[in-house]
Scaffold this active site. Structure first.
Site: not given
Length: 266
Positions: A33, A63, A96
């Site tokens: 991530d 993101k 995000h």
């Protein structure tokens, strides 16, 4: 669809990010991530490439930052991330943060995010830091029902149940960031006591508690030993009494709440 545990890279830069991702992959993580805002996508990408792990075995999330939500900017941000990561596609792209004060209409950026999925830039789409009100709005929009996750802060001191319960009701997977409350779990007496019973650490117990709530979790560590311990933690089976005791630690202690954050659900 989303791996039960992933490796978070927030606050990691340059060689620290590269080395941390390399060791995380070596101990068994396959979900990595990152985010445009983390400014480490190039280092993460190098680590993925140098690992020689087949692309189809990896699950890579990034993101789009809230300053890239205007028309055309979501797609541009995703393409920049792909270039930095050295990938042909992403497994998951998240918004995000919702647009501060809803300045950019959600109709614009959720639609464009879903178009990126349609165009093959990402296999899945999701959001992060969305409140119940944001999620309700999102689900009325074209593309909104293709969102598979809401990544939110969850740890024993912030159960975030209102949002988590809403997501469960709507079939949206919750992904937990900051699951160790930036290390605060290590000092909690209840977690220490439960950890001793399971021959584990308080961090292990915190991760097991999140995972046992059917929430995906993305702990972060640059230490290979801790990375492996975190990875193994979700195999711990907590008793109903353990879960109840940890539930009682909830004190709505939110760590990530910048000045552009939405009005949180309490």
């Amino acid at each position: 669809m989303i791996p039960a545990i992933g490796f978070g890279t927030f606050r990691m830069k340059d060689e620290d990010a590269y080395n941390a991702v390399r060791s995380a992959l070596e101990v068994g993580y396959r979900h990595i991530d990152t985010a445009a805002f983390y400014d480490n996508e190039a280092a993460v990408g190098r680590a993925l490439k140098d690992s020689d792990i087949p692309r189809e075995e990896l699950f890579v999330t990034t993101k789009v930052w809230h300053d890239r939500l205007s028309e055309g900017e979501v797609t541009a941000s995703i393409k920049e991330s792909l270039e930095k990561l050295g990938l042909d596609y992403l497994d998951l792209v998240l918004i995000h943060w919702p647009s501060p004060n809803d300045e950019v209409p959600m109709e614009s950026y959720i639609g464009e995010l879903d178009q990126a999925r349609e165009d093959g830039l990402t296999r899945h789409i999701g959001v992060s830091n969305f409140t119940v009100a944001h999620l309700e709005k999102m689900l009325t929009l074209p593309g909104g029902r293709n969102v598979i996750t809401n990544q939110i802060e969850v740890h024993p001191f912030l159960a975030n149940r209102k949002v988590a319960d809403f997501c469960e009701e709507k079939g949206i997977k919750v992904t937990a960031y900051m699951p160790l409350a930036v290390g605060k779990v290590m000092d909690d007496d209840t977690l220490k006591d439960i950890a001793e019973k399971h021959d584990a650490t308080p961090a292990d117990i915190a991760l097991a508690w999140v995972s046992q709530r059917d929430i995906a979790v993305i702990p972060s560590s640059t230490n290979p030993k801790h990375q492996k311990s975190n990875l193994d933690a979700i195999r711990i089976s907590l008793t109903a009494d353990d879960m109840t005791r940890i539930d009682e630690l909830d004190r709505a202690e939110r760590i990530a709440s910048p000045d552009f954050a939405p009005a949180w659900d309490e």
